[in-house]
Design an enzyme around this catalytic site. Structure first.
Site, PDB file in Angstrom:
ATOM      1  N   GLN A 179       0.819  -1.219   0.000  1.00  0.00           N
ATOM      2  CA  GLN A 179       0.000   0.000   0.000  1.00  0.00           C
ATOM      3  C   GLN A 179       0.851   1.266   0.000  1.00  0.00           C
ATOM      4  O   GLN A 179       0.345   2.338  -0.299  1.00  0.00           O
ATOM      5  CB  GLN A 179      -0.926   0.018   1.225  1.00  0.00           C
ATOM      6  CG  GLN A 179      -2.012  -1.033   1.191  1.00  0.00           C
ATOM      7  CD  GLN A 179      -3.107  -0.732   0.170  1.00  0.00           C
ATOM      8  OE1 GLN A 179      -3.276   0.401  -0.279  1.00  0.00           O
ATOM      9  NE2 GLN A 179      -3.852  -1.758  -0.209  1.00  0.00           N
ATOM     10  N   SER A 199       3.128  -4.645  -5.141  1.00  0.00           N
ATOM     11  CA  SER A 199       2.062  -5.132  -6.019  1.00  0.00           C
ATOM     12  C   SER A 199       1.727  -4.080  -7.060  1.00  0.00           C
ATOM     13  O   SER A 199       1.690  -2.886  -6.752  1.00  0.00           O
ATOM     14  CB  SER A 199       0.816  -5.446  -5.187  1.00  0.00           C
ATOM     15  OG  SER A 199      -0.279  -5.706  -6.038  1.00  0.00           O
ATOM     16  N   HIS A 201      -1.110  -3.437  -8.846  1.00  0.00           N
ATOM     17  CA  HIS A 201      -2.429  -2.804  -8.997  1.00  0.00           C
ATOM     18  C   HIS A 201      -2.788  -1.825  -7.891  1.00  0.00           C
ATOM     19  O   HIS A 201      -3.933  -1.403  -7.771  1.00  0.00           O
ATOM     20  CB  HIS A 201      -3.527  -3.867  -9.158  1.00  0.00           C
ATOM     21  CG  HIS A 201      -3.823  -4.680  -7.951  1.00  0.00           C
ATOM     22  ND1 HIS A 201      -5.046  -4.625  -7.320  1.00  0.00           N
ATOM     23  CD2 HIS A 201      -3.084  -5.550  -7.253  1.00  0.00           C
ATOM     24  CE1 HIS A 201      -5.030  -5.451  -6.293  1.00  0.00           C
ATOM     25  NE2 HIS A 201      -3.863  -6.026  -6.233  1.00  0.00           N
ATOM     26  N   THR A 237       7.807 -18.163 -17.147  1.00  0.00           N
ATOM     27  CA  THR A 237       8.052 -17.209 -18.225  1.00  0.00           C
ATOM     28  C   THR A 237       7.481 -15.853 -17.828  1.00  0.00           C
ATOM     29  O   THR A 237       6.340 -15.760 -17.405  1.00  0.00           O
ATOM     30  CB  THR A 237       7.397 -17.718 -19.530  1.00  0.00           C
ATOM     31  OG1 THR A 237       7.893 -19.035 -19.781  1.00  0.00           O
ATOM     32  CG2 THR A 237       7.720 -16.814 -20.704  1.00  0.00           C
ATOM     33  N   CYS A 325     -20.886  -7.786   8.223  1.00  0.00           N
ATOM     34  CA  CYS A 325     -21.858  -8.371   7.304  1.00  0.00           C
ATOM     35  C   CYS A 325     -21.485  -8.250   5.833  1.00  0.00           C
ATOM     36  O   CYS A 325     -22.299  -8.530   4.977  1.00  0.00           O
ATOM     37  CB  CYS A 325     -23.234  -7.785   7.556  1.00  0.00           C
ATOM     38  SG  CYS A 325     -24.351  -9.041   8.226  1.00  0.00           S
TER      39      CYS A 325
HETATM   40  C1  LIG Z   1      -1.123  -4.711   2.341  1.00  0.00           C
HETATM   41  C2  LIG Z   1      -1.399  -5.664   1.232  1.00  0.00           C
HETATM   42  N1  LIG Z   1      -0.632  -6.760   1.085  1.00  0.00           N
HETATM   43  C3  LIG Z   1      -0.833  -7.637   0.093  1.00  0.00           C
HETATM   44  C4  LIG Z   1      -1.860  -7.486  -0.823  1.00  0.00           C
HETATM   45  C5  LIG Z   1      -2.068  -8.506  -1.889  1.00  0.00           C
HETATM   46  O1  LIG Z   1      -1.618  -8.032  -3.127  1.00  0.00           O
HETATM   47  P1  LIG Z   1      -2.121  -8.712  -4.488  1.00  0.00           P
HETATM   48  O2  LIG Z   1      -3.561  -8.376  -4.623  1.00  0.00           O
HETATM   49  O3  LIG Z   1      -1.278  -8.087  -5.545  1.00  0.00           O
HETATM   50  O4  LIG Z   1      -1.887 -10.172  -4.374  1.00  0.00           O
HETATM   51  C6  LIG Z   1      -2.691  -6.358  -0.710  1.00  0.00           C
HETATM   52  C7  LIG Z   1      -3.803  -6.152  -1.647  1.00  0.00           C
HETATM   53  O5  LIG Z   1      -4.954  -6.340  -1.366  1.00  0.00           O
HETATM   54  C8  LIG Z   1      -2.460  -5.436   0.343  1.00  0.00           C
HETATM   55  O6  LIG Z   1      -3.232  -4.366   0.507  1.00  0.00           O
HETATM   56 ZN   LIG Z   2     -26.468  -9.025   8.008  1.00  0.00          ZN
END
Ligand SMILES: Cc1ncc(COP(=O)(O)O)c(C=O)c1O
Ligand SMILES: [Zn+2]
Lengths: 384, 121
Positions: A179, A199, A201, A237, A325
């Site tokens: 993050q 990561s 994304h 790969t 929930c």
């Molecule tokens: C703090 C943290 N670690 C690990 C991950 C996992 O990363 P990825 O979704 O690329 O596997 C996330 C993502 O949700 C994350 O916020």
């Molecule tokens: Zn509920």
């Protein structure tokens, strides 16, 4: 209805510049990085250029960057790889209580092999205590893993200090920086951190790609066995297009981090101050200042987080919650529980994470929508 | 995630509020999560003449409370006592699997209020 996306901690969109950089690597420059022919060499060149960009942004050497399939793989590799390579020296690992599941679950898995896990408590702002860490290190401790910044509450941990403490005792140090990368400066050039997870994304590259930083000279077992890719340490790969995108995302993050983190911090604090001032029985979760520039996490007493989320979604606002929930009613988020709040607060949490496209107008709209939502749901609710 | 019926009841819940002259009141909590509900019923000649509720819970819990109170309003106590979780879920046109239990709260609340009424009768 105009849409406002405030869930960048879940995933970011792919920036146009990133996509553009990736495009040639699908149908034109599609070679296998291990092939000898010119197509292969072209792929290899792109791979190494991306590695260089990432290393540069982090103050690391290119030889310290290993591409993976994402944050989860990087965390799994760091934790299991470090544990298995050192199990003859000891079977004790220290983590914080609020690590992501990609760290927590590999640690729990390691118990099957006789490992003991110590989870450090955090204070009401989500910070670990460095004295607790010092006291927790034993002769048989082989790894400490503390996240750079938490994904739910955005609290930034003193990882460099924690890494130094681990090193003084000859213990490896890993940090999940998934993050944090792209948002706050990370400089590994003079750092005690041995392993750091990345990561794609979360910083405007694609999901399914990431990296693990492994400091030169640090030996950990492989996780993915097979081919000789990544200097014999991570088989498979390479996903060249996504890796090129990751490299581009790091270049962009490095070039505008200072101005963008300032901009986001201003917006973040405006959102926090407006909501706390205008909505009764609201509180901020996580540290007020030691927090990611894009992270806001509120709790609203006596309102269920899922109900808030659905209501905001109807108003075109996307965010997330740690309420019980949302998934299978397993209880409110363990992160919020670790802060020591009672149920009627933890269960009313809303995480709003800003991004490159977030504007001041969005902030005003969201504040209005939160007010309306809380007014409406509090008319229905059975107050504790 | 939720169908139109559920969303309609979540957005426009029927019978929300409290009741000063209720015949009977019940407070119930979910076994599985922290959802809670308060139900007020007014009974005339063994018929549920009026019903009001307040629910703390997710969208499914709120929608279930709303539709369940509609289902029993105007019914005799004997008929109302037959209400089950399945009836509520069916009337809502279904709930996501992990949300089925959220509908139990409304049934427990209504049956609880009826039970209290019968005890005090
Ligand atoms: C703090 C943290 N670690 C690990 C991950 C996992 O990363 P990825 O979704 O690329 O596997 C996330 C993502 O949700 C994350 O916020
Ligand atoms: Zn509920």
């Amino acid at each position: 209805m105009s849409k406002i996306y405030m869930d960048h901690a879940a995933t970011t969109y792919v920036k146009p510049e990133v996509l553009e950089a990736m495009m040639p690597y699908f149908s034109e420059k599609f070679g296998n990085g291990s092939s000898i022919h010119s197509e292969g060499r072209e792929a290899k060149k792109a791979l190494e250029a991306a590695r260089q960009s990432i290393a540069q942004a982090l103050g690391a050497k290119p030889t310290e960057i290993y591409f993976t399939s994402g944050g989860s793989e990087s965390d799994n590799w760091a934790i299991k790889g470090a544990a298995f390579s050192r199990m003859d020296q000891g079977k004790h690992i220290i983590i914080s209580a609020i690590e992501h599941h990609a760290v927590l679950d590999p640690c729990h898995y390691l118990k099957k092999f006789g490992f003991e896990i110590t989870e450090l408590k955090v204070d009401e702002d989500g910070l670990i205590n460095l004295d607790d860490l010092k006291k927790a290190i034993r002769d048989d401790t082989v790894l400490v893993s503390i996240m750079t910044a938490n994904n739910e509450i955005g609290t930034i941990q003193p990882v460099e200090e924690a890494a130094k403490i681990a090193h003084e005792k000859g213990v490896l140090f890993h940090t999940d920086a998934v993050q944090a990368v792209g948002q706050i400066p990370i400089d590994l050039s003079n750092s005690a951190i041995d392993l750091l997870s990345i990561s794609g994304h979360k910083l405007y590259a694609l999901n399914g790609v990431g990296a693990l930083y492994i400091k030169d000279g640090v030996e950990i077992d492989n996780l993915i066995h097979g081919g000789a890719q990544e200097r014999n340490r991570r088989a498979g790969t390479e996903n060249i297009a996504c890796i090129v995108g990751l490299g581009k995302a790091f270049e962009l993050a490095k070039s505008n981090m200072e101005s963008e983190s300032k901009r986001l911090t201003v917006l973040r604090d405006k959102l926090i101050q407006s909501v706390l001032a205008e909505i009764p029985e609201s509180r901020l979760n996580g540290h007020p200042t030691k927090r990611l520039p894009n992270n806001v996490n509120f709790s609203f007493k006596n309102v269920d987080g899922e109900a808030i989320l659905i209501n905001l979604d109807l108003m075109g606002i996307a965010c997330s919650t740690g309420s019980a929930c949302t998934s299978a009613c397993t209880g409110p988020s363990y992160v919020l529980q670790a802060l020591g709040m009672e149920y009627r607060w933890t269960n009313g949490s809303v995480r709003l994470t800003l991004g490159a496209r977030t504007t001041e107008e969005d902030i005003d709209t969201v504040v209005g929508a939160l007010k309306e939502t809380m007014n409406r749901l509090r008319m229905i609710t059975f107050k504790a | 995630m939720y169908n139109d019926v559920v969303m309609d009841h979540f957005q426009h819940p029927r019978n929300v509020g409290d009741m000063a002259d209720a015949t009977s009141v019940a407070e119930v909590g979910s076994q599985e999560c922290g959802d809670t509900m308060k139900v007020f019923i007014k009974i005339k000649d063994d018929v549920i003449d009026d019903i009001k509720f307040q629910t703390y819970g997710c969208a499914a819990a709120i929608a279930s409370s709303s539709i369940a109170t509609e289902m029993v309003k105007g019914k005799t106590v004997t008929e109302a006592k037959k209400l089950t979780k399945n009836d509520v879920v069916t009337e809502l046109g279904g709930l996501p699997d992990q949300k089925i239990h959220c509908s139990l709260l409304a049934v427990d609340g209504i049956l609880g209020a009826i039970e209290a009424y019968e005890k005090n009768k």
